[in-house]
Design a protein around this motif. Structure first.
Motif, PDB file in Angstrom:
ATOM      1  N   PRO A 172      36.810 -10.677 -37.450  1.00  0.00           N
ATOM      2  CA  PRO A 172      37.294  -9.615 -36.558  1.00  0.00           C
ATOM      3  C   PRO A 172      38.002 -10.145 -35.312  1.00  0.00           C
ATOM      4  N   MET A 173      37.672 -11.359 -34.875  1.00  0.00           N
ATOM      5  CA  MET A 173      38.362 -11.935 -33.725  1.00  0.00           C
ATOM      6  C   MET A 173      39.830 -12.235 -34.067  1.00  0.00           C
ATOM      7  N   VAL A 174      40.081 -12.613 -35.305  1.00  0.00           N
ATOM      8  CA  VAL A 174      41.456 -12.842 -35.740  1.00  0.00           C
ATOM      9  C   VAL A 174      42.221 -11.514 -35.719  1.00  0.00           C
ATOM     10  N   SER A 175      41.568 -10.437 -36.123  1.00  0.00           N
ATOM     11  CA  SER A 175      42.195  -9.117 -36.023  1.00  0.00           C
ATOM     12  C   SER A 175      42.506  -8.774 -34.577  1.00  0.00           C
ATOM     13  N   ALA A 176      41.573  -9.102 -33.673  1.00  0.00           N
ATOM     14  CA  ALA A 176      41.788  -8.815 -32.257  1.00  0.00           C
ATOM     15  C   ALA A 176      42.993  -9.554 -31.708  1.00  0.00           C
ATOM     16  N   ALA A 177      43.257 -10.759 -32.219  1.00  0.00           N
ATOM     17  CA  ALA A 177      44.395 -11.544 -31.750  1.00  0.00           C
ATOM     18  C   ALA A 177      45.698 -11.123 -32.412  1.00  0.00           C
ATOM     19  N   CYS A 178      45.635 -10.597 -33.636  1.00  0.00           N
ATOM     20  CA  CYS A 178      46.849 -10.221 -34.368  1.00  0.00           C
ATOM     21  C   CYS A 178      47.277  -8.781 -34.102  1.00  0.00           C
ATOM     22  N   GLY A 179      46.326  -7.921 -33.769  1.00  0.00           N
ATOM     23  CA  GLY A 179      46.641  -6.511 -33.552  1.00  0.00           C
ATOM     24  C   GLY A 179      47.686  -6.245 -32.480  1.00  0.00           C
ATOM     25  N   PRO A 180      47.636  -6.944 -31.329  1.00  0.00           N
ATOM     26  CA  PRO A 180      48.647  -6.685 -30.290  1.00  0.00           C
ATOM     27  C   PRO A 180      50.081  -6.900 -30.744  1.00  0.00           C
ATOM     28  N   LEU A 181      50.314  -7.715 -31.792  1.00  0.00           N
ATOM     29  CA  LEU A 181      51.673  -7.886 -32.309  1.00  0.00           C
ATOM     30  C   LEU A 181      52.233  -6.570 -32.835  1.00  0.00           C
ATOM     31  N   LEU A 182      51.347  -5.748 -33.397  1.00  0.00           N
ATOM     32  CA  LEU A 182      51.773  -4.464 -33.942  1.00  0.00           C
ATOM     33  C   LEU A 182      51.879  -3.387 -32.870  1.00  0.00           C
ATOM     34  N   ALA A 183      51.188  -3.584 -31.752  1.00  0.00           N
ATOM     35  CA  ALA A 183      51.133  -2.541 -30.731  1.00  0.00           C
ATOM     36  C   ALA A 183      52.515  -2.191 -30.199  1.00  0.00           C
ATOM     37  N   ALA A 184      53.365  -3.202 -30.046  1.00  0.00           N
ATOM     38  CA  ALA A 184      54.703  -2.950 -29.498  1.00  0.00           C
ATOM     39  C   ALA A 184      55.543  -2.070 -30.417  1.00  0.00           C
ATOM     40  N   HIS A 185      55.157  -1.963 -31.693  1.00  0.00           N
ATOM     41  CA  HIS A 185      55.922  -1.168 -32.654  1.00  0.00           C
ATOM     42  C   HIS A 185      55.343   0.231 -32.835  1.00  0.00           C
ATOM     43  N   LEU A 186      54.268   0.535 -32.103  1.00  0.00           N
ATOM     44  CA  LEU A 186      53.682   1.870 -32.161  1.00  0.00           C
ATOM     45  C   LEU A 186      54.268   2.742 -31.058  1.00  0.00           C
ATOM     46  N   PRO A 187      54.233   4.061 -31.238  1.00  0.00           N
ATOM     47  CA  PRO A 187      54.710   4.955 -30.180  1.00  0.00           C
ATOM     48  C   PRO A 187      53.888   4.774 -28.907  1.00  0.00           C
ATOM     49  N   GLU A 188      54.523   4.918 -27.771  1.00  0.00           N
ATOM     50  CA  GLU A 188      53.806   4.821 -26.503  1.00  0.00           C
ATOM     51  C   GLU A 188      52.798   5.958 -26.396  1.00  0.00           C
ATOM     52  N   GLY A 189      51.716   5.672 -25.694  1.00  0.00           N
ATOM     53  CA  GLY A 189      50.696   6.698 -25.499  1.00  0.00           C
ATOM     54  C   GLY A 189      49.433   6.400 -26.270  1.00  0.00           C
ATOM     55  N   GLN A 190      48.887   7.432 -26.903  1.00  0.00           N
ATOM     56  CA  GLN A 190      47.580   7.336 -27.543  1.00  0.00           C
ATOM     57  C   GLN A 190      47.528   6.279 -28.649  1.00  0.00           C
ATOM     58  N   ALA A 191      48.566   6.212 -29.470  1.00  0.00           N
ATOM     59  CA  ALA A 191      48.526   5.292 -30.615  1.00  0.00           C
ATOM     60  C   ALA A 191      48.435   3.848 -30.142  1.00  0.00           C
ATOM     61  N   ARG A 192      49.280   3.477 -29.197  1.00  0.00           N
ATOM     62  CA  ARG A 192      49.296   2.105 -28.723  1.00  0.00           C
ATOM     63  C   ARG A 192      48.009   1.759 -27.981  1.00  0.00           C
ATOM     64  N   ALA A 193      47.557   2.655 -27.120  1.00  0.00           N
ATOM     65  CA  ALA A 193      46.331   2.405 -26.360  1.00  0.00           C
ATOM     66  C   ALA A 193      45.123   2.300 -27.280  1.00  0.00           C
ATOM     67  N   THR A 194      45.093   3.140 -28.315  1.00  0.00           N
ATOM     68  CA  THR A 194      43.956   3.108 -29.249  1.00  0.00           C
ATOM     69  C   THR A 194      43.887   1.776 -29.974  1.00  0.00           C
ATOM     70  N   LEU A 195      45.044   1.284 -30.437  1.00  0.00           N
ATOM     71  CA  LEU A 195      45.045   0.007 -31.148  1.00  0.00           C
ATOM     72  C   LEU A 195      44.595  -1.127 -30.232  1.00  0.00           C
ATOM     73  N   LEU A 196      45.072  -1.143 -28.990  1.00  0.00           N
ATOM     74  CA  LEU A 196      44.701  -2.221 -28.082  1.00  0.00           C
ATOM     75  C   LEU A 196      43.219  -2.193 -27.743  1.00  0.00           C
ATOM     76  N   LEU A 197      42.667  -1.014 -27.516  1.00  0.00           N
ATOM     77  CA  LEU A 197      41.234  -0.941 -27.224  1.00  0.00           C
ATOM     78  C   LEU A 197      40.402  -1.239 -28.474  1.00  0.00           C
ATOM     79  N   ALA A 198      40.932  -0.899 -29.639  1.00  0.00           N
ATOM     80  CA  ALA A 198      40.246  -1.282 -30.876  1.00  0.00           C
ATOM     81  C   ALA A 198      40.207  -2.802 -31.010  1.00  0.00           C
ATOM     82  N   CYS A 199      41.306  -3.463 -30.659  1.00  0.00           N
ATOM     83  CA  CYS A 199      41.331  -4.926 -30.687  1.00  0.00           C
ATOM     84  C   CYS A 199      40.335  -5.498 -29.685  1.00  0.00           C
ATOM     85  N   TYR A 200      40.227  -4.846 -28.533  1.00  0.00           N
ATOM     86  CA  TYR A 200      39.274  -5.300 -27.523  1.00  0.00           C
ATOM     87  C   TYR A 200      37.839  -5.148 -28.034  1.00  0.00           C
TER      88      TYR A 200
END
Length: 370
Positions: A172-200
């Motif tokens: 899961p730590m590898v997922s936490a490090a790889c997830g932010p790469l996808l965040a920039a391609h998500l719509p701003e707002g809830q989707a991006r914030a949710t992915l980043l906090l999920a990685c956290y």
């Protein structure tokens, strides 16, 4: 003299299927170790002509390795289900199922980092999304299922504790490090914030699970002595959660800019440094200890085994962790550390790759274990 002929196991349907009977999940470590060479090399400080092209080529090799291994492991489960179940019942083999998750994640991250140069951003994003979702789901399942099997089915003596136990919980730590790469391609707002906090959250999950495992592993070393020679390289696995967690905090801090209120953005950035610097210090301490143990084992006759791939991916996470610290602190010392660790990574990968090809050509690595 009459020579006894033993019939082939009923689960084997032909010579080709028989070659994968002893192909365990530990082989995914070769995919991880190859992918991290591309991922880490793509963001090295400075500009080296042709380096990105070489990294893209290495990524392509890791992608083909992943496809081939997925096919081989599917054949393993199809034709040798008895052996596959035996692997799950073996406390020395079952933790390697975490490597499947990390192989998917590492190749996916490489696809979006350098693979897009050859296949385009759209295709790279689609592939990385699929591999990230699959890798994260498998990693979370392994983080629960493997410890569960260790408790209720495996019978483990105190002296059997091994750094291999970290593999399911570090996924899961590898997922936490790889997830932010996808965040920039998500719509701003809830989707991006949710992915980043999920990685956290994945970062915290893996970190706390690692803190549970590490004392047990170190206690085994100081009370029972060095690991068996063939397992000595697995000491490098401890670097995985250390380097990957440093990478994760830095990547999350970078991706959080403009997503959360300013106070949280500053907190993420500050935490990336305040957490990463001491953890990187401990990683270097452990690297020195593990290297000393490997030198001792080598002098005692340690030969090549697939455990040598432990010299690659964990060190690669320290490369990306040092890269992150260099970016957040602006210190040239971290740039130097990044290049030095990457040189070690490339050398280790070259040795492991050559020895693995030789072992495959001779059939030794696919033979039944002694």
């Amino acid at each position: 003299m009459v020579t006894a002929v033993h019939p082939a196991p009923r689960t084997t349907t032909g010579p080709r299927a028989a070659t994968v009977r002893h192909l365990g999940p530990n082989w995914y470590a070769a995919v991880m170790g190859t992918a991290i060479v591309a991922n880490a090399g793509a963001t090295l400080p400075g500009h080296v002509p042709g380096l990105r092209t070489v990294c893209t080529l290495v990524w392509a090799v890791s992608f083909l390795m992943l496809l081939a291994l997925l096919a081989a492991r599917t054949a393993h489960w199809t034709h040798h289900r008895d052996q596959a179940r035996a692997h799950l019942d073996d406390p020395a083999v079952a933790p390697f199922y975490g490597c499947l998750s990390m192989a998917l994640l590492a190749v996916g991250a490489g696809t979006l980092t350098v693979g897009q140069d050859w296949i385009g951003v759209g295709a790279a994003l689609a592939i990385d999304t699929v591999l990230f979702v699959a890798g994260t789901a498998i990693g979370l399942a392994a983080a629960v299922a493997i410890p569960y099997l260790m408790v209720v089915r495996h019978r483990i003596e105190p002296g059997q504790a091994s750094p291999v136990w970290l593999l399911p919980v570090v996924a899961p730590m590898v997922s936490a490090a790889c997830g932010p790469l996808l965040a920039a391609h998500l719509p701003e707002g809830q989707a991006r914030a949710t992915l980043l906090l999920a990685c956290y959250a994945l970062f915290g999950l893996s970190l706390l699970a690692t803190l549970v495992m590490l004392p047990v592993i170190f206690a085994r070393l100081v009370t029972s002595g060095p690991l068996p020679l063939a397992l000595t390289p697995t000491l490098f696995l401890v670097l995985g959660p250390l380097g990957q967690s440093t990478t994760a905090t830095g990547k999350i801090a970078d991706a959080a800019q403009g997503v959360f209120p300013a106070a949280y953005e500053h907190a993420f950035s500050a935490f990336a440094v305040l957490y990463g610097v001491p953890v990187m210090g401990f990683a270097l301490l452990w690297l020195a200890l593990a290297a000393a143990m490997v030198v001792r084992a080598r002098r005692a006759g340690m030969g090549f085994a697939m455990t040598w791939w432990a010299f690659t991916f964990p060190v690669g996470t320290c490369v990306t962790g040092a890269e992150s610290l260099a970016a957040h602190t602006g210190l040239a010392a971290f740039d130097v550390l990044t290049v030095a660790l990457y040189a070690f990574l490339v050398a280790a990968w070259a040795v492991a790759a050559v020895q693995t090809v030789r072992g495959l050509a001779s059939g030794r690595l696919l033979a039944a274990p002694a």
